[in-house]
Design a protein around this motif. Structure first.
Motif, mmCIF file in Angstrom:
data_model
loop_
_atom_site.group_PDB
_atom_site.id
_atom_site.type_symbol
_atom_site.label_atom_id
_atom_site.label_comp_id
_atom_site.label_asym_id
_atom_site.label_seq_id
_atom_site.Cartn_x
_atom_site.Cartn_y
_atom_site.Cartn_z
ATOM 1 N N UNK A 174 88.106 49.790 111.896
ATOM 2 C CA UNK A 174 87.403 50.980 111.436
ATOM 3 C C UNK A 174 86.012 51.068 112.051
ATOM 4 N N UNK A 175 85.575 52.270 112.321
ATOM 5 C CA UNK A 175 84.244 52.482 112.880
ATOM 6 C C UNK A 175 83.188 52.152 111.832
ATOM 7 N N UNK A 176 82.107 51.487 112.269
ATOM 8 C CA UNK A 176 81.007 51.179 111.368
ATOM 9 C C UNK A 176 81.306 50.093 110.382
ATOM 10 N N UNK A 177 82.406 49.368 110.585
ATOM 11 C CA UNK A 177 82.703 48.237 109.704
ATOM 12 C C UNK A 177 83.163 48.653 108.323
ATOM 13 N N UNK A 178 83.649 49.893 108.156
ATOM 14 C CA UNK A 178 84.124 50.351 106.859
ATOM 15 C C UNK A 178 85.467 49.756 106.510
ATOM 16 N N UNK A 179 86.070 50.219 105.431
ATOM 17 C CA UNK A 179 87.376 49.694 105.025
ATOM 18 C C UNK A 179 88.447 50.069 106.030
ATOM 19 N N UNK A 180 89.488 49.268 106.071
ATOM 20 C CA UNK A 180 90.585 49.523 106.997
ATOM 21 C C UNK A 180 91.241 50.859 106.675
ATOM 22 N N UNK A 181 91.663 51.596 107.725
ATOM 23 C CA UNK A 181 92.343 52.867 107.477
ATOM 24 C C UNK A 181 93.702 52.633 106.848
ATOM 25 N N UNK A 182 94.248 53.606 106.146
ATOM 26 C CA UNK A 182 95.570 53.428 105.540
ATOM 27 C C UNK A 182 96.637 53.276 106.607
ATOM 28 N N UNK A 183 97.633 52.459 106.299
ATOM 29 C CA UNK A 183 98.730 52.229 107.225
ATOM 30 C C UNK A 183 99.815 53.254 106.972
ATOM 31 N N UNK A 184 100.313 53.855 108.058
ATOM 32 C CA UNK A 184 101.360 54.861 107.911
ATOM 33 C C UNK A 184 102.626 54.211 107.377
ATOM 34 N N UNK A 185 103.365 54.909 106.540
ATOM 35 C CA UNK A 185 104.596 54.328 105.989
ATOM 36 C C UNK A 185 105.602 54.037 107.090
ATOM 37 N N UNK A 186 106.298 52.944 106.928
ATOM 38 C CA UNK A 186 107.280 52.519 107.916
ATOM 39 C C UNK A 186 108.648 53.083 107.585
ATOM 40 N N UNK A 187 109.380 53.472 108.655
ATOM 41 C CA UNK A 187 110.779 53.807 108.466
ATOM 42 C C UNK A 187 111.582 52.515 108.392
ATOM 43 N N UNK A 188 112.779 52.609 107.874
ATOM 44 C CA UNK A 188 113.609 51.412 107.737
ATOM 45 C C UNK A 188 113.926 50.842 109.113
ATOM 46 N N UNK A 189 113.634 49.588 109.307
ATOM 47 C CA UNK A 189 113.868 48.953 110.595
ATOM 48 C C UNK A 189 115.313 48.502 110.746
ATOM 49 N N UNK A 190 115.631 47.865 111.887
ATOM 50 C CA UNK A 190 116.999 47.392 112.111
ATOM 51 C C UNK A 190 117.387 46.315 111.113
ATOM 52 N N UNK A 191 118.632 46.330 110.720
ATOM 53 C CA UNK A 191 119.134 45.353 109.752
ATOM 54 C C UNK A 191 120.142 44.380 110.354
ATOM 55 N N UNK A 192 120.575 44.654 111.569
ATOM 56 C CA UNK A 192 121.534 43.778 112.228
ATOM 57 C C UNK A 192 121.270 43.700 113.713
ATOM 58 N N UNK A 193 121.781 42.635 114.340
ATOM 59 C CA UNK A 193 121.578 42.442 115.766
ATOM 60 C C UNK A 193 122.850 41.863 116.368
ATOM 61 N N UNK A 194 123.277 42.432 117.490
ATOM 62 C CA UNK A 194 124.473 41.972 118.200
ATOM 63 C C UNK A 194 124.062 41.374 119.537
ATOM 64 N N UNK A 195 124.477 40.151 119.780
ATOM 65 C CA UNK A 195 124.167 39.467 121.033
ATOM 66 C C UNK A 195 125.464 39.172 121.772
#
Length: 215
Positions: A174-195
């Motif tokens: 944050x500019x001027x050492x103020x509080x951290x800006x709010x974090x944007x909400x996350x969409x659901x990430x991957x739940x599985x992985x195929x190798x």
């Protein structure tokens, strides 16, 4: 008394020929058994290596870090030669830490490398950049040899797709050492992985599906 009759030269040659044929047939049979045993041993070692590789992958991917914990940072990256992700390291009677783990194919060998553990996101960014920049890959642990290629897909939003290859995005201070800006909400990430691993001598690639995160 008549003298005992010995073998003629023709009879000796026939006997020697028969013995030679039997010896060759026996050698071929023994050679075939030895070759089959060597091939079977090689296949067993290869199967054991693949099982250990998949077991290590499962253990790592069960602890993959949640994007919310990383504050908008990328937590997984993959292409045909490597897989890089961030996992949570849980130690007994200690605070959890983050670690970058990479699987990479170098000269036909699948290597596993892990970074130092940290709780500092800025340091984590540097470790991530080092991992995706191929830094220190030479000191990885060899898991499987004779690997031609690796393909990775993630299960996200009801379908298989290639994982995103963008670099982690750090939250600007944050500019001027103020509080951290709010974090944007996350969409659901991957739940599985195929190798999918293409192994030399195997008619088809070996495919394994993993759940991301502890169940």
């Amino acid at each position: 008394m008549k003298n005992a009759r010995g073998f003629t030269l023709v009879e000796l040659l026939v006997a020697i020929t028969v013995l030679a044929i039997v010896a060759v047939m026996g050698w071929r049979g023994l050679d075939g058994i030895v070759r089959s045993r060597e091939q079977l041993t090689q296949n067993m070692e290869q199967t054991r290596g693949i099982q250990l590789t998949f077991a290590q992958l499962q253990s790592d991917l069960e602890q993959i870090a949640d994007k919310n914990l990383l504050r908008q940072r990328q937590n997984i990256l993959a292409d045909n030669t490597r897989l890089v992700f961030i996992r949570t390291v849980l130690a007994e009677n200690a605070a959890s830490q983050l670690q970058v783990v990479s699987y990479q194919i170098r000269e036909g060998v699948l290597l596993r490398r892990e970074s130092a553990q940290t709780r500092d996101l800025v340091q984590l960014d540097a470790l991530w950049q080092s991992a995706i920049g191929d830094g220190g890959a030479q000191d990885g642990v060899a898991l499987q040899g004779a690997v031609d290629a690796m393909a990775v897909r993630v299960w996200e939003a009801g379908g298989w797709k290639a994982p995103g290859n963008s670099q982690p995005v750090a939250t600007p201070p944050p500019a001027g050492g103020g509080p951290n800006p709010p974090v944007a909400p996350q969409t659901e990430g991957p739940t599985g992985l195929e190798i999918s691993l293409s192994i030399q001598g195997q008619p088809a690639p070996l495919i394994k599906v993993f759940l991301l995160g502890a169940v």
